[in-house]
Design an enzyme around this catalytic site. Structure first.
Site, PDB file in Angstrom:
ATOM      1  N   ARG A  71      -6.712  -1.514   8.175  1.00 29.75           N
ATOM      2  CA  ARG A  71      -6.638  -2.992   8.071  1.00 29.75           C
ATOM      3  C   ARG A  71      -7.055  -3.623   9.395  1.00 29.75           C
ATOM      4  NH1 ARG A  71      -2.608  -6.169   4.101  1.00 29.75           N
ATOM      5  NH2 ARG A  71      -1.035  -4.577   4.284  1.00 29.75           N
ATOM      6  N   ARG A  74       1.615  -4.959  -5.795  1.00 28.03           N
ATOM      7  CA  ARG A  74       1.516  -6.194  -5.004  1.00 28.03           C
ATOM      8  C   ARG A  74       1.938  -7.302  -5.953  1.00 28.03           C
ATOM      9  NH1 ARG A  74      -2.673  -3.175  -1.920  1.00 28.03           N
ATOM     10  NH2 ARG A  74      -1.721  -3.124   0.129  1.00 28.03           N
ATOM     11  N   GLY A  82       0.829  -1.211   0.000  1.00 26.03           N
ATOM     12  CA  GLY A  82       0.000   0.000   0.000  1.00 26.03           C
ATOM     13  C   GLY A  82       0.858   1.253   0.000  1.00 26.03           C
ATOM     14  N   ARG A 116      13.933   9.988  -1.232  1.00 27.98           N
ATOM     15  CA  ARG A 116      14.914  11.084  -1.329  1.00 27.98           C
ATOM     16  C   ARG A 116      16.011  10.937  -0.275  1.00 27.98           C
ATOM     17  NH1 ARG A 116      15.190  15.824   1.694  1.00 27.98           N
ATOM     18  NH2 ARG A 116      16.224  17.590   0.694  1.00 27.98           N
ATOM     19  N   ASP A 159      -1.244   2.651   8.213  1.00 23.93           N
ATOM     20  CA  ASP A 159      -1.955   1.920   9.276  1.00 23.93           C
ATOM     21  C   ASP A 159      -1.260   1.945  10.640  1.00 23.93           C
ATOM     22  OD1 ASP A 159      -3.716   1.231   7.259  1.00 23.93           O
ATOM     23  OD2 ASP A 159      -2.753  -0.705   6.867  1.00 23.93           O
ATOM     24  N   ARG A 166      19.920  10.337  -1.259  1.00 21.70           N
ATOM     25  CA  ARG A 166      20.924  11.374  -0.986  1.00 21.70           C
ATOM     26  C   ARG A 166      21.959  10.899   0.039  1.00 21.70           C
ATOM     27  NH1 ARG A 166      18.209  16.704  -2.480  1.00 21.70           N
ATOM     28  NH2 ARG A 166      17.871  16.258  -4.687  1.00 21.70           N
ATOM     29  N   ASP A 184       0.774  -0.162  11.823  1.00 24.26           N
ATOM     30  CA  ASP A 184       0.613  -1.489  12.432  1.00 24.26           C
ATOM     31  C   ASP A 184       1.923  -2.282  12.513  1.00 24.26           C
ATOM     32  OD1 ASP A 184       0.858  -1.825   9.728  1.00 24.26           O
ATOM     33  OD2 ASP A 184      -0.803  -3.233   9.513  1.00 24.26           O
ATOM     34  N   THR A 221       3.579   2.883   5.826  1.00 23.88           N
ATOM     35  CA  THR A 221       2.172   2.453   5.852  1.00 23.88           C
ATOM     36  C   THR A 221       1.345   3.451   6.649  1.00 23.88           C
ATOM     37  OG1 THR A 221       0.621   0.829   6.770  1.00 23.88           O
ATOM     38  CG2 THR A 221       2.801   0.849   7.738  1.00 23.88           C
ATOM     39  N   ASP A 270       3.779  -4.425   6.552  1.00 22.80           N
ATOM     40  CA  ASP A 270       4.236  -5.713   7.105  1.00 22.80           C
ATOM     41  C   ASP A 270       4.367  -6.797   6.046  1.00 22.80           C
ATOM     42  OD1 ASP A 270       1.433  -7.367   8.710  1.00 22.80           O
ATOM     43  OD2 ASP A 270       1.489  -6.111   6.940  1.00 22.80           O
ATOM     44  N   GLY A 271       3.533  -6.762   4.982  1.00 21.57           N
ATOM     45  CA  GLY A 271       3.689  -7.726   3.887  1.00 21.57           C
ATOM     46  C   GLY A 271       5.042  -7.557   3.210  1.00 21.57           C
ATOM     47  N   ARG A 291     -27.847  14.602  12.795  1.00 18.85           N
ATOM     48  CA  ARG A 291     -27.697  13.247  12.264  1.00 18.85           C
ATOM     49  C   ARG A 291     -26.695  12.411  13.061  1.00 18.85           C
ATOM     50  NH1 ARG A 291     -27.869  14.979   5.922  1.00 18.85           N
ATOM     51  NH2 ARG A 291     -30.096  14.626   5.707  1.00 18.85           N
TER      52      ARG A 291
HETATM   53  P1  ADP Z   1       2.076  -4.080   2.729  1.00 23.73           P
HETATM   54  O1  ADP Z   1       3.548  -4.102   2.582  1.00 23.73           O
HETATM   55  O2  ADP Z   1       1.508  -2.704   2.571  1.00 23.73           O
HETATM   56  O3  ADP Z   1       1.612  -4.799   3.991  1.00 23.73           O
HETATM   57  P2  ADP Z   1       1.209  -6.390   1.111  1.00 23.73           P
HETATM   58  O4  ADP Z   1       0.746  -7.207   2.276  1.00 23.73           O
HETATM   59  O5  ADP Z   1       0.364  -6.391  -0.104  1.00 23.73           O
HETATM   60  O6  ADP Z   1       1.438  -4.857   1.474  1.00 23.73           O
HETATM   61  O7  ADP Z   1       2.672  -6.919   0.706  1.00 23.73           O
HETATM   62  C1  ADP Z   1       3.391  -6.310  -0.352  1.00 23.73           C
HETATM   63  C2  ADP Z   1       4.149  -7.332  -1.150  1.00 23.73           C
HETATM   64  O8  ADP Z   1       5.128  -7.978  -0.311  1.00 23.73           O
HETATM   65  C3  ADP Z   1       3.328  -8.491  -1.704  1.00 23.73           C
HETATM   66  O9  ADP Z   1       2.614  -8.146  -2.857  1.00 23.73           O
HETATM   67  C4  ADP Z   1       4.410  -9.505  -1.988  1.00 23.73           C
HETATM   68  O10 ADP Z   1       5.076  -9.220  -3.182  1.00 23.73           O
HETATM   69  C5  ADP Z   1       5.380  -9.283  -0.820  1.00 23.73           C
HETATM   70  N1  ADP Z   1       5.094 -10.296   0.204  1.00 23.73           N
HETATM   71  C6  ADP Z   1       4.160 -10.280   1.174  1.00 23.73           C
HETATM   72  N2  ADP Z   1       4.155 -11.439   1.877  1.00 23.73           N
HETATM   73  C7  ADP Z   1       5.118 -12.206   1.316  1.00 23.73           C
HETATM   74  C8  ADP Z   1       5.601 -13.550   1.557  1.00 23.73           C
HETATM   75  N3  ADP Z   1       5.084 -14.307   2.519  1.00 23.73           N
HETATM   76  N4  ADP Z   1       6.601 -13.998   0.773  1.00 23.73           N
HETATM   77  C9  ADP Z   1       7.146 -13.247  -0.203  1.00 23.73           C
HETATM   78  N5  ADP Z   1       6.721 -12.004  -0.497  1.00 23.73           N
HETATM   79  C10 ADP Z   1       5.720 -11.488   0.253  1.00 23.73           C
END
Ligand code: ADP
Length: 341
Positions: A189, A89, A28, A38, A145, A42, A147, A143, A120-121, A180
């Protein structure tokens, strides 16, 4: 300026013998990601590293969307929302084959370390990639969020909260004029930080967050009492996510059935929460953590997320940052509820 002076200012010594760094934004998007790009660019150039911008997150690494960055590549972006590197993603990166392609492209360009800006993803992906190919990777918490565990704030959180505050203030004007009851859905999330703190900032009557079981009966009483006593409007902020009551829309529907006399409305703030020029707090956080990311790489650190605690920049091991155990402060709920009587 002599090299000695440089080291005095930067306090960076290249102990890890890193020669280059690739930067990507992933998952996200969040306001302040550009300020982070940046800062990393730098700082790295200042320290004598080659810098590569990787477009469209991990997918761009797989598809070789990579170009070398100069100091001017990041001119005039500190105030811009979104991310000039774009984000994505990538399902492919979740596969060993995808990550093998990503690594091959790093080798092709001679990129020997990475800074990953994301949630976190993205940090989960970085953890796996770093272990698999023994790559030094440092993360920046990008992020809205808030989180990620171990850091008080994340890049984009303050801006999103201010955007929500602005919107909710406007909803209050119209809600008061018409007497209202509004349910307002915000992002976050599985985390209630945005909802809870923006509810305090806007004087909302209550908040529904994933960290707390929804006290439906209590909410009904609070709204009914408020309107009976003196209130000319009531606003309740609801975090998106799997609320069993069906989110803001579901709650509004239930309340309509419960109180047919009340004028109940629902507003879903949606993607406008992600956009806009970052606040000063987010620009400063992005600049400080971006600088610290390069410092950490040069010191030989890896698998750490750069965060902030009590206004001090800290390194948080990836494993801790993505543990999903960042609690909300229960005192904040008390503050909200006491002040909304
Ligand atoms: P965010 O980083 O905002 O939490 P996402 O959860 O969509 O967003 O994760 C971003 C990207 O990180 C995913 O599209 C994927 O490419 C990578 N990713 C997330 N989880 C894994 C995983 N278990 N293994 C490998 N890559 C991952």
């Amino acid at each position: 300026m002599t090299d000695n002076n440089k080291e005095n200012i930067l306090n960076i010594q290249n102990m890890a013998e890193i020669k280059s760094v690739g930067i990507l934004t992933s998952g996200g998007d969040a306001p302040g990601m550009n300020a982070a790009i940046r800062a990393v660019t730098r700082s790295a150039i200042y320290a004598g590293l080659k810098v590569f911008g990787i477009r469209r997150g991990y997918q761009g690494l797989i598809e070789d969307c990579i170009s070398e960055f100069e100091t001017q590549s990041v001119s005039n972006i500190i105030s811009r929302g979104g991310t000039i590197l774009k984000t994505a993603r990538s399902m492919e990166f979740k596969t060993p084959e995808g990550r093998a392609k990503a690594y091959a492209n790093m080798q092709k360009h001679g990129i020997d370390s990475l800074v990953v800006i994301g949630g976190d993803g993205s940090i989960t992906g970085a953890t796996i990639f770093s272990k698999e190919y023994n790559i030094p990777i440092v993360g920046l918490p990008g992020t809205i969020d808030n989180d990620l565990a171990g850091t008080d704030s994340t890049i984009g959180y303050d801006t999103a909260m201010n955007t929500i505050m602005d919107c909710v203030d406007k909803i209050r004007d119209t809600a008061t004029s018409h007497a209202r009851l509004f349910f307002i859905e915000v992002m976050g999330r599985d985390a209630g930080f945005l909802a809870l703190n923006s509810a305090i900032a806007t004087g909302c009557e209550d908040v529904i967050i994933p960290e707390e079981k929804t006290q439906y009966e209590q909410l009904k009483m609070l709204i009914d009492n408020g309107f009976r006593k003196s209130k000319s409007s009531a606003l309740v902020i609801v975090t998106e996510s799997k609320d069993p009551n069906g989110g803001a829309m579901g709650l509004a529907q239930k309340m309509k059935e419960e109180f047919p006399d009340y004028d109940v409305r629902c507003s879903i703030l949606g993607h406008l929460q992600r956009g806009g020029s970052p606040t000063a707090a987010d620009r400063i956080l992005a600049s400080r953590t971006g600088y610290a990311a390069v410092e950490a790489l040069l010191q030989g650190q890896r698998n750490v997320l750069i965060g902030i605690r009590n206004d001090e920049i800290i390194n948080i091991p990836f494993a801790k940052a993505i543990k999903k155990d960042k609690p909300i402060d229960p005192d904040l709920l008390k503050v909200l509820r006491v002040l909304s009587i």
